[in-house]
Design an enzyme around this catalytic site. Structure first.
Site, mmCIF file in Angstrom:
data_model
loop_
_atom_site.group_PDB
_atom_site.id
_atom_site.type_symbol
_atom_site.label_atom_id
_atom_site.label_comp_id
_atom_site.label_asym_id
_atom_site.label_seq_id
_atom_site.Cartn_x
_atom_site.Cartn_y
_atom_site.Cartn_z
ATOM 1 C CG ASP A 79 -2.064 0.929 1.143
ATOM 2 O OD1 ASP A 79 -2.383 1.374 0.025
ATOM 3 O OD2 ASP A 79 -2.664 1.233 2.196
ATOM 4 C CG ASN A 101 -7.209 -1.436 -6.234
ATOM 5 O OD1 ASN A 101 -6.290 -2.178 -5.900
ATOM 6 N ND2 ASN A 101 -7.699 -0.509 -5.416
#
Length: 250
Positions: A30, A79
């Site tokens: 991340d 995403n």
């Protein structure tokens, strides 16, 4: 009927002897976009840097004694709903990075999630890389693409129910359903569950990452964003893990 399965005393003792290092490390890489904004980089640049970091990370993992599996989660089911240009750039980097991993000959590639929902040119590239490594007797690297934990569990149940429906054994399934029945239909079937989950960039949540498999995993939240992640960060996570007393809920 109980659906809860815990290790026996003998099994826990055996694991304790082996647990100074993890067999399976799972990573949430991340912080890419935040790092890009902070350093004035474009999204494409940071995706490439993230891919390069994956290659570095796998090199470091080769030194972990007893490691059999690494899981990386570069693309979630959420995403893929980001702007098309962003997703296109990211999946191309994932495909390129995966091929580079295959070319090393040091890892056997498997996919988690639903990578075949991506553009055909990307899925062809991913399939080629996996096929190139299929017969290798090497540690496994799972690449979770278009992956979500709830989606995986849902697909597992669908596959399980369908198999029993076709065999005419749904009544037997209802009476004897066990955690192993579900695990056998997960994307990670046949693999050890993660022992250590590392999330980069400091967020202290799993965001749907492998909820079934990480029930007893140790979760290490590293403040360093993925593009800046170093071997020292990995070593710190491994040292932290080696000092954990794993009780498996007991």
């Amino acid at each position: 009927m109980s659906l809860i399965s815990t290790p026996s005393h003998q099994e826990r003792g055996h694991r304790a002897d082996q647990e100074s290092t993890p067999r399976h490390v799972a990573v949430i890489p991340d912080g890419n976009r935040r790092w890009a904004r902070a350093h004035g980089h474009s999204p494409l640049d940071v995706h490439r840097r993230g891919g390069e970091k994956v290659l570095e990370f796998l090199t470091w993992c080769q030194d972990i004694t007893g490691l059999t599996t690494v899981t990386l989660w570069p693309l979630s089911t959420e995403n893929i709903h980001r702007p098309a240009a962003h997703v296109d750039a990211l999946v191309q980097v994932i495909a390129d990075t995966t091929q580079t991993i295959a070319d090393t000959g040091r890892w056997r590639i498997r996919y988690l999630g639903t990578p075949h929902c991506l553009p055909p040119r990307i899925t062809r590239a991913l399939d080629t890389a996996a096929e190139q490594t299929r017969r290798l007797d090497r540690p496994v690297v799972n690449i979770a693409i278009a992956y979500g934990g709830r989606d995986e569990i849902l697909r597992s149940f669908q596959a399980l129910i369908t198999s029993h429906q076709q065999a005419g054994t749904l009544d037997h399934l209802i009476q004897h359903l066990s955690p192993d029945d579900i695990s056998k239909h997960l994307d990670t079937a046949g693999q050890p569950d993660p022992d250590l989950v590392i999330r980069a960039a400091g967020e202290q949540r799993l965001s749907g990452f492998m909820p079934w498999q990480t029930t007893y995993a140790e979760h290490y939240f590293c403040p360093t964003p993925w593009p800046a992640f170093t071997k020292a960060d990995l070593d710190t996570a491994l040292t932290w893990y080696s000092n954990r007393a794993r009780t498996y809920g007991l």
